[in-house]
Motif scaffolding. Structure first.
Motif, PDB file in Angstrom:
ATOM      1  N   SER A  82      52.597 -17.753 166.910  1.00 29.71           N
ATOM      2  CA  SER A  82      51.281 -17.156 166.985  1.00 29.71           C
ATOM      3  C   SER A  82      50.777 -16.875 165.581  1.00 29.71           C
ATOM      4  N   LEU A  83      49.463 -16.710 165.461  1.00 31.64           N
ATOM      5  CA  LEU A  83      48.878 -16.454 164.147  1.00 31.64           C
ATOM      6  C   LEU A  83      49.447 -15.193 163.531  1.00 31.64           C
ATOM      7  N   THR A  84      49.631 -14.153 164.354  1.00 32.50           N
ATOM      8  CA  THR A  84      50.158 -12.892 163.841  1.00 32.50           C
ATOM      9  C   THR A  84      51.578 -13.057 163.334  1.00 32.50           C
ATOM     10  N   ASP A  85      52.418 -13.707 164.148  1.00 35.23           N
ATOM     11  CA  ASP A  85      53.805 -13.921 163.751  1.00 35.23           C
ATOM     12  C   ASP A  85      53.899 -14.759 162.481  1.00 35.23           C
ATOM     13  N   SER A  86      53.059 -15.830 162.407  1.00 39.67           N
ATOM     14  CA  SER A  86      53.089 -16.694 161.241  1.00 39.67           C
ATOM     15  C   SER A  86      52.676 -15.928 159.987  1.00 39.67           C
ATOM     16  N   SER A  87      51.637 -15.100 160.105  1.00 38.74           N
ATOM     17  CA  SER A  87      51.151 -14.334 158.957  1.00 38.74           C
ATOM     18  C   SER A  87      52.223 -13.383 158.455  1.00 38.74           C
ATOM     19  N   ILE A  88      52.876 -12.687 159.372  1.00 37.72           N
ATOM     20  CA  ILE A  88      53.950 -11.774 158.984  1.00 37.72           C
ATOM     21  C   ILE A  88      55.076 -12.545 158.314  1.00 37.72           C
ATOM     22  N   GLY A  89      55.424 -13.689 158.899  1.00 34.56           N
ATOM     23  CA  GLY A  89      56.492 -14.514 158.334  1.00 34.56           C
ATOM     24  C   GLY A  89      56.175 -14.984 156.930  1.00 34.56           C
ATOM     25  N   TYR A  90      54.928 -15.411 156.690  1.00 32.91           N
ATOM     26  CA  TYR A  90      54.547 -15.893 155.363  1.00 32.91           C
ATOM     27  C   TYR A  90      54.547 -14.768 154.326  1.00 32.91           C
ATOM     28  N   VAL A  91      54.094 -13.585 154.733  1.00 30.87           N
ATOM     29  CA  VAL A  91      54.099 -12.444 153.813  1.00 30.87           C
ATOM     30  C   VAL A  91      55.532 -12.076 153.428  1.00 30.87           C
ATOM     31  N   LEU A  92      56.408 -12.014 154.426  1.00 33.10           N
ATOM     32  CA  LEU A  92      57.805 -11.687 154.161  1.00 33.10           C
ATOM     33  C   LEU A  92      58.469 -12.759 153.300  1.00 33.10           C
ATOM     34  N   LYS A  93      58.121 -14.029 153.543  1.00 36.60           N
ATOM     35  CA  LYS A  93      58.696 -15.107 152.737  1.00 36.60           C
ATOM     36  C   LYS A  93      58.222 -15.022 151.298  1.00 36.60           C
ATOM     37  N   PHE A  94      56.974 -14.609 151.091  1.00 35.34           N
ATOM     38  CA  PHE A  94      56.449 -14.429 149.734  1.00 35.34           C
ATOM     39  C   PHE A  94      57.242 -13.351 149.002  1.00 35.34           C
ATOM     40  N   VAL A  95      57.521 -12.243 149.690  1.00 36.46           N
ATOM     41  CA  VAL A  95      58.334 -11.182 149.090  1.00 36.46           C
ATOM     42  C   VAL A  95      59.737 -11.700 148.797  1.00 36.46           C
ATOM     43  N   ASN A  96      60.280 -12.478 149.730  1.00 33.26           N
ATOM     44  CA  ASN A  96      61.607 -13.078 149.560  1.00 33.26           C
ATOM     45  C   ASN A  96      61.656 -13.980 148.332  1.00 33.26           C
ATOM     46  N   ILE A  97      60.603 -14.776 148.134  1.00 30.78           N
ATOM     47  CA  ILE A  97      60.541 -15.695 146.994  1.00 30.78           C
ATOM     48  C   ILE A  97      60.529 -14.931 145.677  1.00 30.78           C
ATOM     49  N   LEU A  98      59.723 -13.872 145.596  1.00 33.66           N
ATOM     50  CA  LEU A  98      59.622 -13.092 144.369  1.00 33.66           C
ATOM     51  C   LEU A  98      60.921 -12.354 144.051  1.00 33.66           C
ATOM     52  N   THR A  99      61.488 -11.700 145.064  1.00 34.67           N
ATOM     53  CA  THR A  99      62.705 -10.928 144.821  1.00 34.67           C
ATOM     54  C   THR A  99      63.889 -11.826 144.473  1.00 34.67           C
ATOM     55  N   THR A 100      63.955 -13.007 145.109  1.00 29.14           N
ATOM     56  CA  THR A 100      65.035 -13.942 144.805  1.00 29.14           C
ATOM     57  C   THR A 100      64.916 -14.473 143.384  1.00 29.14           C
ATOM     58  N   GLY A 101      63.684 -14.813 142.977  1.00 33.80           N
ATOM     59  CA  GLY A 101      63.463 -15.295 141.616  1.00 33.80           C
ATOM     60  C   GLY A 101      63.836 -14.255 140.580  1.00 33.80           C
ATOM     61  N   LEU A 102      63.408 -13.005 140.812  1.00 36.78           N
ATOM     62  CA  LEU A 102      63.728 -11.919 139.890  1.00 36.78           C
ATOM     63  C   LEU A 102      65.229 -11.691 139.818  1.00 36.78           C
ATOM     64  N   ALA A 103      65.871 -11.625 140.981  1.00 32.87           N
ATOM     65  CA  ALA A 103      67.311 -11.358 141.020  1.00 32.87           C
ATOM     66  C   ALA A 103      68.098 -12.463 140.319  1.00 32.87           C
ATOM     67  N   SER A 104      67.720 -13.715 140.573  1.00 34.20           N
ATOM     68  CA  SER A 104      68.460 -14.843 140.011  1.00 34.20           C
ATOM     69  C   SER A 104      68.362 -14.886 138.493  1.00 34.20           C
ATOM     70  N   VAL A 105      67.150 -14.746 137.975  1.00 35.87           N
ATOM     71  CA  VAL A 105      66.952 -14.830 136.526  1.00 35.87           C
ATOM     72  C   VAL A 105      67.608 -13.648 135.821  1.00 35.87           C
ATOM     73  N   TYR A 106      67.433 -12.456 136.372  1.00 35.97           N
ATOM     74  CA  TYR A 106      68.038 -11.275 135.739  1.00 35.97           C
ATOM     75  C   TYR A 106      69.561 -11.354 135.803  1.00 35.97           C
ATOM     76  N   ASN A 107      70.068 -11.880 136.925  1.00 31.40           N
ATOM     77  CA  ASN A 107      71.515 -12.024 137.059  1.00 31.40           C
ATOM     78  C   ASN A 107      72.050 -13.055 136.071  1.00 31.40           C
ATOM     79  N   PRO A 150      69.481  -6.796 139.744  1.00 31.81           N
ATOM     80  CA  PRO A 150      69.566  -7.936 140.663  1.00 31.81           C
ATOM     81  C   PRO A 150      70.148  -7.560 142.017  1.00 31.81           C
ATOM     82  N   ALA A 151      70.989  -6.518 142.048  1.00 30.18           N
ATOM     83  CA  ALA A 151      71.604  -6.116 143.316  1.00 30.18           C
ATOM     84  C   ALA A 151      70.564  -5.654 144.325  1.00 30.18           C
ATOM     85  N   VAL A 152      69.633  -4.820 143.873  1.00 35.31           N
ATOM     86  CA  VAL A 152      68.616  -4.322 144.801  1.00 35.31           C
ATOM     87  C   VAL A 152      67.653  -5.443 145.202  1.00 35.31           C
ATOM     88  N   ALA A 153      67.369  -6.374 144.274  1.00 33.87           N
ATOM     89  CA  ALA A 153      66.488  -7.498 144.599  1.00 33.87           C
ATOM     90  C   ALA A 153      67.158  -8.430 145.615  1.00 33.87           C
TER      91      ALA A 153
END
Length: 297
Positions: free
Chosen positions: A149-174, A77-80
């Protein structure tokens, strides 16, 4: 006491996006964003160590119950958490605090997935439907509210998707670690987790800004009162989260994150002049109803 932990989680989660947005200067960050997780992890280590010492004060001297298995298990969970916390800065920069917080409702979905995969928690059909409805609410909220901008929004959404997955993994494992032993002190469990956090934070600083260790003043360059507040806020969020996971569960934690979007949207409108679009309001209503039905079903 459980209600107090939940309320603390709600308020502290809300302030993450607001403080991060307030700390920006000319659309960017004047400080080294990798230094914030480092200082917050260091603060959490100090607080946990003090609480652990206080917990053992006046008790018969005995060895603290720990194993190497506990130590290495805490690294997952620490690395996530480390990945998730560092991504937050860029998501807020690309999407803004309201969108950041509203999309955080999708953590309920990732949490439910990891609940099933890691802890074997089964959810009823109604609960899964409400999770889908939460996703729909988040999608509706984005209609007409993006000024990036479309580019900024796309990057933001991709990063948020990674954030959602890593947070879920970290929370449940913790949560699995925290509830694996009823006799082990929660302060010891936190201390092991945060020690790993400090290690990962130091590694990121060495990679991104190796010069800061040769020049200690460099690590605080660009810091403002808002930046110091972010450090403290991250530390308090981490501590509040551990108590919510220990004595409640991840669903309660994600509901707090979903509820916090109301506070973030209101304060963003008041202090940052972010518009409250029709889509945003409808999305918040859908998420609120979904959470209500999910909880009481």
């Amino acid at each position: 006491m459980k209600a107090l932990f939940w309320c603390a989680q709600l308020l502290l989660t809300s302030s993450v996006a607001l403080l991060t947005h307030a700390s920006k200067l000319d659309g960017g960050y004047a400080y080294n964003t990798y230094s914030v997780p480092f200082f917050s992890e260091l603060l959490k280590v100090c607080i946990s160590a003090i609480l652990l010492a206080m917990d053992h004060k006046g008790k018969p001297k005995e060895a603290i119950d720990w194993t190497w298995q506990m130590v290495f298990a805490s690294s997952v969970p620490a690395v996530a958490y480390f990945v998730s916390n560092n991504i937050n800065f860029f998501v807020v920069q690309y999407l803004g605090p309201s969108t950041f917080q509203l999309l955080s409702s999708l953590k309920i979905v990732s949490t439910a997935f990891f609940f099933r995969a890691i802890m074997g928690v089964q959810l009823s059909g109604t609960k899964w439907k409400m999770l889908i409805l939460v996703s729909l609410g988040c999608a509706v909220s984005q209609l007409g509210c993006s000024n990036k901008s479309l580019t900024d929004s796309s990057i933001g959404y991709v990063l948020k998707f990674v954030n959602i997955l890593t947070t879920g993994l970290a929370s449940v494992y913790n949560e699995k670690i925290l509830k694996s032993s009823q006799t082990t002190s929660v302060h010891l469990q936190n201390l092991l987790l945060y020690l790993w956090g400090v290690l990962f934070a130091v590694c990121s600083l060495l990679i991104s800004s190796p010069s800061v260790f040769g020049n200690p003043e460099e690590i605080l360059k660009g810091y403002s009162s808002f930046t110091f507040c972010i450090v403290v806020n991250y530390a308090m969020v981490g501590l509040a989260t551990s108590f919510v996971l220990k004595y409640l569960d991840n669903i309660a934690k994600t509901f707090a994150a979903a509820a916090s979007m109301f506070l973030v949207a209101i304060f963003s409108y008041i202090f940052f002049a972010e518009s409250l679009t029709t889509g945003l309001c409808i999305g918040m209503l859908i998420v609120a109803i979904s959470c209500e039905v999910y909880y009481w079903e």
